[in-house]
Write a protein that holds these residues in place. Structure first.
Motif, mmCIF file in Angstrom:
data_model
loop_
_atom_site.group_PDB
_atom_site.id
_atom_site.type_symbol
_atom_site.label_atom_id
_atom_site.label_comp_id
_atom_site.label_asym_id
_atom_site.label_seq_id
_atom_site.Cartn_x
_atom_site.Cartn_y
_atom_site.Cartn_z
ATOM 1 N N ALA A 216 7.311 8.133 0.075
ATOM 2 C CA ALA A 216 7.605 7.986 -1.337
ATOM 3 C C ALA A 216 6.978 7.101 -2.281
ATOM 4 C CB ALA A 216 9.110 8.250 -1.628
ATOM 5 N N LEU A 217 6.077 6.205 -1.875
ATOM 6 C CA LEU A 217 5.637 5.263 -2.628
ATOM 7 C C LEU A 217 4.343 5.464 -3.023
ATOM 8 C CD1 LEU A 217 6.636 1.863 -0.591
ATOM 9 C CD2 LEU A 217 8.019 3.159 -2.400
ATOM 10 N N ARG A 218 4.104 5.304 -4.535
ATOM 11 C CA ARG A 218 2.973 5.838 -5.412
ATOM 12 C C ARG A 218 2.292 4.699 -5.624
ATOM 13 N NH1 ARG A 218 4.132 7.109 -9.955
ATOM 14 N NH2 ARG A 218 6.202 6.721 -10.154
ATOM 15 N N PRO A 219 0.675 5.040 -5.622
ATOM 16 C CA PRO A 219 -0.187 4.137 -5.983
ATOM 17 C C PRO A 219 -0.146 3.354 -7.320
ATOM 18 C CG PRO A 219 -1.327 5.843 -4.927
ATOM 19 C CD PRO A 219 0.115 6.307 -5.155
ATOM 20 N N ALA B 130 2.146 1.813 -8.816
ATOM 21 C CA ALA B 130 3.736 2.286 -9.714
ATOM 22 C C ALA B 130 4.463 0.830 -9.339
ATOM 23 C CB ALA B 130 4.341 3.384 -8.665
ATOM 24 N N GLU C 97 -5.231 3.056 -6.034
ATOM 25 C CA GLU C 97 -6.086 3.554 -5.162
ATOM 26 C C GLU C 97 -7.444 2.934 -5.351
ATOM 27 O OE1 GLU C 97 -4.005 7.746 -4.464
ATOM 28 O OE2 GLU C 97 -5.232 7.813 -6.187
ATOM 29 N N TYR D 183 8.440 -0.560 -8.576
ATOM 30 C CA TYR D 183 9.823 -0.361 -7.955
ATOM 31 C C TYR D 183 10.582 -1.806 -8.125
ATOM 32 C CZ TYR D 183 7.247 3.684 -6.205
ATOM 33 O OH TYR D 183 6.534 4.795 -6.216
ATOM 34 N N ASP E 192 12.517 3.659 -9.085
ATOM 35 C CA ASP E 192 11.373 3.761 -9.970
ATOM 36 C C ASP E 192 11.998 3.757 -11.430
ATOM 37 O OD1 ASP E 192 13.004 6.161 -10.821
ATOM 38 O OD2 ASP E 192 11.623 7.614 -9.830
ATOM 39 N N THR F 140 0.770 -1.137 -0.126
ATOM 40 C CA THR F 140 0.085 0.100 -0.042
ATOM 41 C C THR F 140 0.815 1.009 -0.070
ATOM 42 O OG1 THR F 140 -1.657 -1.201 1.346
ATOM 43 C CG2 THR F 140 -1.691 0.959 1.253
ATOM 44 N N ALA F 141 0.548 2.345 -0.691
ATOM 45 C CA ALA F 141 1.230 3.520 -0.861
ATOM 46 C C ALA F 141 0.908 4.237 0.482
ATOM 47 C CB ALA F 141 0.773 4.487 -1.769
ATOM 48 N N GLY F 142 2.340 4.806 0.835
ATOM 49 C CA GLY F 142 2.045 5.798 2.128
ATOM 50 C C GLY F 142 2.428 4.963 3.353
ATOM 51 N N VAL G 50 13.804 5.793 -4.598
ATOM 52 C CA VAL G 50 12.581 6.775 -3.985
ATOM 53 C C VAL G 50 12.503 6.256 -2.427
ATOM 54 C CG1 VAL G 50 11.404 6.799 -6.120
ATOM 55 C CG2 VAL G 50 11.194 4.788 -4.471
#
Length: 374
Positions: free
Chosen positions: A328-331, A333, A374, A335, A288, A259-261, A294
């Motif tokens: 810094a982790l985006r939905p 995405a 999301e 890595y 990334d 999960t992002a965040g 990141v």
């Protein structure tokens, strides 16, 4: 006035006004003055609640603890193969775990025995840690009752003393841990007692963990290090002095969607080919699509505490927990996880090598991770 005592209970009476003390009376009244109050003592039978042989809680084989499993009674604990002995004097002979699965409250008991009278300022520390080395239960905040009433300096040589932690909401994975020190500051490593025995030891052998546990639903189960299923190592490194240093056998990711965040915890499994000459640090970077780092989780290998590679046995795989900050982790995405080893003093990285021993760089790309949308 204390008339009698047994197993943690006191029989008290309040003398009539003006009554004179009777020979043999135990007077514990702060109004009697500092000197008299300091001389107050409780009958020896009061402390039987902490003496395992008198409390009825002593296992048949102290030190190889396996108590009967019954509702609200101890879980069968993995036996410790030998006593953990502190400073050749004080031994932890075994342990067991008590768990209330309905409410998620857990405590654990240690069985201690000393071979001689202990110093007045010696303290036993029973606590709990998580795989990433964080403190899960702090005895400074929740001290065991036995240690408040029956401190180690009172313990008689040869008797087995039961020390039980207070029930607490422990995390999903945790391990009991023990240490012994003198004075009031556990942070002063110079006053900790060295521990010997078959256990994972930390901070120059000044404390140790016991077999770890994990919660599965409402039940507690013994926790084993992650299992590696790859036929070949994910990456290999060469020792600076020549030959193979060791390899990365696998990466274990969380079972739940990433999960992002949120912090991301994963476990690396290492295997040394020879004794490590230095305490190399690990770097683990998430990059990334553009190759930018990141998030990173660098430092000494950790499994319920920092375990420098110089303490590892070659040929015995070991776990290493890495925790990444998730800000810094985006939905949605993806890595790339890049791993390597370096000298924490000079910053010099170890060479990564292929199966034939040829240098392929100073880091290894080991897997990719996708963050849930999301």
């Amino acid at each position: 006035r204390v008339l009698d005592a047994a197993d943690g209970y006191l029989l008290l009476s309040r003398p009539a006004a003006g009554a004179q003390p009777v020979t043999g009376d135990v007077l514990c009244d702060r109004r009697s003055g500092p000197a008299t109050y300091a001389a107050c003592h409780l009958p020896d039978a009061f402390f039987d609640f902490a003496r395992a042989d008198r409390s009825g809680l002593l296992p048949d084989e102290p030190g190889r603890v396996l108590l009967p499993n019954a509702p609200a009674l101890p879980l069968p604990a993995p036996p410790i193969t030998s006593d953990l002995v502190f400073s050749s004097t004080l031994a932890l002979r075994g342990f067991d775990v008590l768990d209330d699965g309905k409410w998620g409250l857990t405590s654990w008991r240690g069985y201690w025995r000393t071979s001689q009278r202990l110093p007045a300022d010696v303290q036993v520390r029973q606590f709990a840690v998580t795989p990433d080395g964080s403190l899960a239960d702090d005895p400074a905040q929740r001290p065991p009752v036995a240690l408040l009433w029956y401190p180690p300096w009172r313990w008689a040589p040869g008797e087995t003393v039961l020390v039980e932690t207070l029930p607490w909401y422990l995390p999903a994975q945790w391990a009991p841990a023990v240490g012994v020190f003198e004075g009031a500051d556990w942070g002063d490593r110079g006053r900790r007692w060295p521990v010997a025995g078959d256990a994972l030891r930390f901070d120059d052998g000044t404390w140790a963990t016991l077999p770890a546990w994990q919660r599965v639903g409402r039940a507690l189960r013994p926790l084993e290090p992650p299992t590696v299923h790859t036929a070949e190592p994910l990456a290999r490194w060469a020792a600076p002095a020549g030959g193979a240093w060791g390899s990365l056998l696998g990466v274990n990711l969380p079972a739940a969607p990433l999960t992002a965040g949120q912090p991301l915890t994963l476990t690396l499994t290492w295997n040394l080919a020879q004794p490590s000459a230095q305490d190399y640090a690990v770097f683990a970077h998430l990059r990334d699509d553009a190759g930018n780092t990141v998030a990173q989780a660098d430092g000494q290998p950790t499994w319920f505490g920092v375990r420098p590679f110089t303490a590892w046995a070659p040929g015995t795989p070991g776990a290493d927990v890495r925790v990444f900050e998730g800000a810094a982790l985006r939905p949605a995405a993806t890595y790339t996880l890049v791993v390597g080893l370096y000298d924490a003093v000079s910053g010099q990285r170890l060479d990564a090598v292929g199966q034939d021993g040829a240098v392929v760089g100073n880091e290894a790309t080991v897997t990719t991770l996708t963050i849930a949308g999301e």
